[in-house]
Design an enzyme around this catalytic site. Sequence first.
Site, PDB file in Angstrom:
ATOM      1  N   ALA A   1      -6.359   3.293   7.842  1.00 46.49           N
ATOM      2  CA  ALA A   1      -4.912   3.393   8.024  1.00 46.49           C
ATOM      3  C   ALA A   1      -4.586   4.064   9.364  1.00 46.49           C
ATOM      4  O   ALA A   1      -5.041   3.618  10.409  1.00 46.49           O
ATOM      5  CB  ALA A   1      -4.303   4.150   6.838  1.00 46.49           C
TER       6      ALA A   1
ATOM      7  N   ASP B   1       0.819  -1.208   0.000  1.00 45.12           N
ATOM      8  CA  ASP B   1       0.000   0.000   0.000  1.00 45.12           C
ATOM      9  C   ASP B   1       0.854   1.260   0.000  1.00 45.12           C
ATOM     10  O   ASP B   1       0.454   2.288  -0.557  1.00 45.12           O
ATOM     11  CB  ASP B   1      -0.941  -0.008   1.206  1.00 45.12           C
TER      12      ASP B   1
ATOM     13  N   ASP C   1      -0.775  14.687  20.771  1.00 41.63           N
ATOM     14  CA  ASP C   1       0.453  14.458  20.004  1.00 41.63           C
ATOM     15  C   ASP C   1       0.262  14.804  18.542  1.00 41.63           C
ATOM     16  O   ASP C   1       1.232  14.930  17.796  1.00 41.63           O
ATOM     17  CB  ASP C   1       0.895  12.997  20.121  1.00 41.63           C
TER      18      ASP C   1
END
Length: 295
Positions: free
Chosen positions: A191, A77, A179
């Site tokens: 993903a 990917d 973060d």
Amino acid sequence: MTTDRLRFAIFGNVFQPKKSAAIKRMLACMERYGSEVRMDRALHDFLVRTGDVLPGSVRVFDGDEFDADFAVSMGGDGTFLRAAARVGAKQIPIVGVNMGRLGFLADVSPEEIGECLAALHSGDYSLDSRAVLLADTGEGGVACCSALNDVAILKRDDASMITIHAYIGGQYLTTYQADGLVVSTPTGSTAYSLSNGGPIMVPGSPVLSLTAVAPHSLNIRPIVIPDSSVVSLHVESRSHNFLVAADGNSRKCAEGRAVTIRKAPYEVRVVKRPSASYYDTLREKMMWGADAREG
């Protein structure tokens, strides 16, 4: 589309020499069809060094200086995402041959190459249109990067968490202490966004999602917004800089610079065979809905 002579632009992973046999098999199959083949220079030079391609036997191209009926991504990917970035607004359909592990985007196995090429020549395939994101960091008013999966605003490795003031269509949404923040397309929803608790969005859905990375608050949750929205992010950081990552490719950005993310005016077209199903892929490769008690 049915034609006797198709043009192919081939991209590939140059770090997997043991898998070059599949590329040789594909080139042989294309030769039998009389196809016009061009290959990304990095892949070509790699195959020449490994002895899998003879020097001068295949035409090469650099950057986005190519045209074709189909682009072929040979890898996983990650290779597919890099090929999509190179194709950009050309609207060339992309075929993903999976030589990696997961293969969510690249879903043609090396064993299916011959069958896939036959389908392309007979017109027995369909095209999925996938949304693309453009990120503008305010440097000259030009988008710095595009992403098929996601654009992430992230802290530097050695930095404290960052503060992100988020606006949707000019309206204030919230301030993230985290973060980072992932703005994802439906394609990218399985993903990086998913690994941070983001929602799965079926490709073709006219939406985007915003998902915080390790937020310093229990009441921060992902949000899904229309893909016509313009997302504006104003970042504060103790290190006075942060990262903007488009499909994993990051660049440093100075504090005080707003990042604007919007849907691109073009889409990436992905070749799908009639037997391929997104929901089958979701169950089989992501183990979606699997019950550990079974079996």
